[in-house]
Design a protein around this motif. Structure first.
Motif, PDB file in Angstrom:
ATOM      1  N   HIS A 270      29.374  43.037  44.108  1.00  0.00           N
ATOM      2  CA  HIS A 270      29.378  42.777  45.476  1.00  0.00           C
ATOM      3  C   HIS A 270      30.797  42.768  45.927  1.00  0.00           C
ATOM      4  CE1 HIS A 270      25.427  43.007  45.940  1.00  0.00           C
ATOM      5  NE2 HIS A 270      24.929  41.986  45.267  1.00  0.00           N
ATOM      6  N   GLY A 271      31.663  41.970  45.106  1.00  0.00           N
ATOM      7  CA  GLY A 271      33.095  41.720  45.723  1.00  0.00           C
ATOM      8  C   GLY A 271      33.911  42.952  45.368  1.00  0.00           C
ATOM      9  N   THR A 272      33.698  43.927  44.551  1.00  0.00           N
ATOM     10  CA  THR A 272      34.117  45.182  44.475  1.00  0.00           C
ATOM     11  C   THR A 272      33.748  46.038  45.551  1.00  0.00           C
ATOM     12  OG1 THR A 272      34.554  44.871  42.003  1.00  0.00           O
ATOM     13  CG2 THR A 272      34.494  47.166  42.858  1.00  0.00           C
ATOM     14  N   ARG A 273      32.393  46.069  45.787  1.00  0.00           N
ATOM     15  CA  ARG A 273      31.844  46.814  46.933  1.00  0.00           C
ATOM     16  C   ARG A 273      32.527  46.325  48.230  1.00  0.00           C
ATOM     17  NH1 ARG A 273      27.563  47.262  43.562  1.00  0.00           N
ATOM     18  NH2 ARG A 273      26.594  45.484  44.060  1.00  0.00           N
ATOM     19  N   ALA A 274      32.800  44.898  48.582  1.00  0.00           N
ATOM     20  CA  ALA A 274      33.239  44.540  49.812  1.00  0.00           C
ATOM     21  C   ALA A 274      34.640  44.822  49.989  1.00  0.00           C
ATOM     22  CB  ALA A 274      33.117  42.875  49.613  1.00  0.00           C
TER      23      ALA A 274
ATOM     24  N   ALA B 294      46.025  39.314  48.721  1.00  0.00           N
ATOM     25  CA  ALA B 294      45.040  38.637  48.518  1.00  0.00           C
ATOM     26  C   ALA B 294      45.685  37.253  48.054  1.00  0.00           C
ATOM     27  CB  ALA B 294      44.198  39.090  47.523  1.00  0.00           C
ATOM     28  N   SER B 295      45.035  36.301  49.165  1.00  0.00           N
ATOM     29  CA  SER B 295      45.453  34.698  48.634  1.00  0.00           C
ATOM     30  C   SER B 295      44.463  34.387  47.760  1.00  0.00           C
ATOM     31  CB  SER B 295      45.612  33.973  50.006  1.00  0.00           C
ATOM     32  OG  SER B 295      44.324  34.139  50.624  1.00  0.00           O
ATOM     33  N   VAL B 296      45.098  33.507  46.770  1.00  0.00           N
ATOM     34  CA  VAL B 296      44.271  32.715  45.738  1.00  0.00           C
ATOM     35  C   VAL B 296      44.751  31.412  45.859  1.00  0.00           C
ATOM     36  CG1 VAL B 296      43.952  32.202  43.497  1.00  0.00           C
ATOM     37  CG2 VAL B 296      44.093  34.402  44.151  1.00  0.00           C
ATOM     38  N   LEU B 297      43.811  30.425  46.345  1.00  0.00           N
ATOM     39  CA  LEU B 297      43.955  29.026  46.590  1.00  0.00           C
ATOM     40  C   LEU B 297      44.030  28.224  45.239  1.00  0.00           C
ATOM     41  CD1 LEU B 297      42.047  28.515  50.040  1.00  0.00           C
ATOM     42  CD2 LEU B 297      44.441  29.059  49.678  1.00  0.00           C
TER      43      LEU B 297
ATOM     44  N   ALA C 134      39.330  33.954  40.013  1.00  0.00           N
ATOM     45  CA  ALA C 134      39.904  34.910  41.361  1.00  0.00           C
ATOM     46  C   ALA C 134      40.928  35.827  40.818  1.00  0.00           C
ATOM     47  CB  ALA C 134      40.366  33.877  42.498  1.00  0.00           C
ATOM     48  N   VAL C 135      41.980  35.206  40.290  1.00  0.00           N
ATOM     49  CA  VAL C 135      43.203  36.128  39.789  1.00  0.00           C
ATOM     50  C   VAL C 135      42.710  37.165  38.797  1.00  0.00           C
ATOM     51  CG1 VAL C 135      45.195  35.926  38.200  1.00  0.00           C
ATOM     52  CG2 VAL C 135      44.693  34.072  39.845  1.00  0.00           C
ATOM     53  N   ARG C 136      41.626  37.115  37.961  1.00  0.00           N
ATOM     54  CA  ARG C 136      41.075  38.031  37.161  1.00  0.00           C
ATOM     55  C   ARG C 136      40.486  39.202  38.247  1.00  0.00           C
ATOM     56  NH1 ARG C 136      39.655  33.933  34.002  1.00  0.00           N
ATOM     57  NH2 ARG C 136      37.505  33.821  34.701  1.00  0.00           N
ATOM     58  N   PHE C 137      39.551  38.728  39.094  1.00  0.00           N
ATOM     59  CA  PHE C 137      38.952  39.690  40.091  1.00  0.00           C
ATOM     60  C   PHE C 137      40.172  40.418  40.616  1.00  0.00           C
ATOM     61  CE2 PHE C 137      37.876  40.853  44.514  1.00  0.00           C
ATOM     62  CZ  PHE C 137      36.842  41.545  44.118  1.00  0.00           C
TER      63      PHE C 137
ATOM     64  N   PHE D 204      45.440  44.730  41.851  1.00  0.00           N
ATOM     65  CA  PHE D 204      46.217  43.763  42.572  1.00  0.00           C
ATOM     66  C   PHE D 204      47.430  43.198  41.568  1.00  0.00           C
ATOM     67  CE2 PHE D 204      43.491  44.485  45.795  1.00  0.00           C
ATOM     68  CZ  PHE D 204      43.633  43.975  47.104  1.00  0.00           C
ATOM     69  N   ALA D 205      48.518  43.094  41.786  1.00  0.00           N
ATOM     70  CA  ALA D 205      49.413  42.149  41.013  1.00  0.00           C
ATOM     71  C   ALA D 205      50.098  41.039  41.533  1.00  0.00           C
ATOM     72  CB  ALA D 205      50.492  43.233  40.645  1.00  0.00           C
TER      73      ALA D 205
END
Length: 161
Positions: A95-99, A116-119, A125-128, A134-135
């Motif tokens: 679902h995340g990939t589709r979104a 994309a911010s990672v809190l 989240a970083v792996r996603f 994304f880098a």
């Protein structure tokens, strides 16, 4: 099929239900799940920002997530994803990939980079984001790190013969 529905103030209870169903996210941040009036205030605040978009993510009519992003931030050519959250019991199902693909298909033409911010410390989240192309882009630790990906770039086919 995944749908993204713009959030209005009356959707705050649905967002709160999503938060309650995804406690691991808030545990990662070391925060308690927000209470209903805090979520209502969060939605109200977002609705007053012309660049910010809040969307509920639906799958077969069921709320499975949310997307919070800002257009033309921090630069005019950037779109920054503040939060892409998939309900705890719906995670690891694509679902995340589709979104993200749905959002990338709607990026305004003037946007050349999606951030994309990672809190906090959130290796999952970083792996996603890295799996999505994304880098690492901006370090604002300990609070946040940003990952970026170019979009809307012209395709080059090499030198002309």
């Amino acid at each position: 099929m995944l749908e993204a529905q713009p959030m209005a103030l009356q959707h705050a209870p649905l967002l709160h239900e999503l938060y309650v169903a995804t406690p691991a996210y808030f545990e990662t941040l070391g925060n308690a799940v927000p209470v209903p009036h805090e979520v209502t205030r969060e939605v109200e605040t977002a609705l007053f920002d012309d660049r910010r978009r809040l969307e509920l993510l639906l799958w077969d009519g069921r709320v499975i997530g949310c997307l919070d992003y800002k257009v033309s931030f921090p630069q005019a050519s950037d779109l920054t994803i503040n939060l892409l959250m998939i309900r705890g019991d719906c995670q690891a199902q694509g679902h995340g990939t589709r979104a993200l693909a749905h959002l990338l298909g709607r990026v305004p033409p003037h946007i050349s980079r999606v951030l994309a911010s990672v809190l906090g410390d959130n290796p999952r989240a970083v792996r996603f984001w890295e799996r999505q192309g994304f880098a690492f882009a901006i370090d604002a630790r300990p609070a946040v790190t940003w990952y970026g990906r170019r979009v809307n770039q012209p395709v080059t086919t090499g030198a002309a013969s």
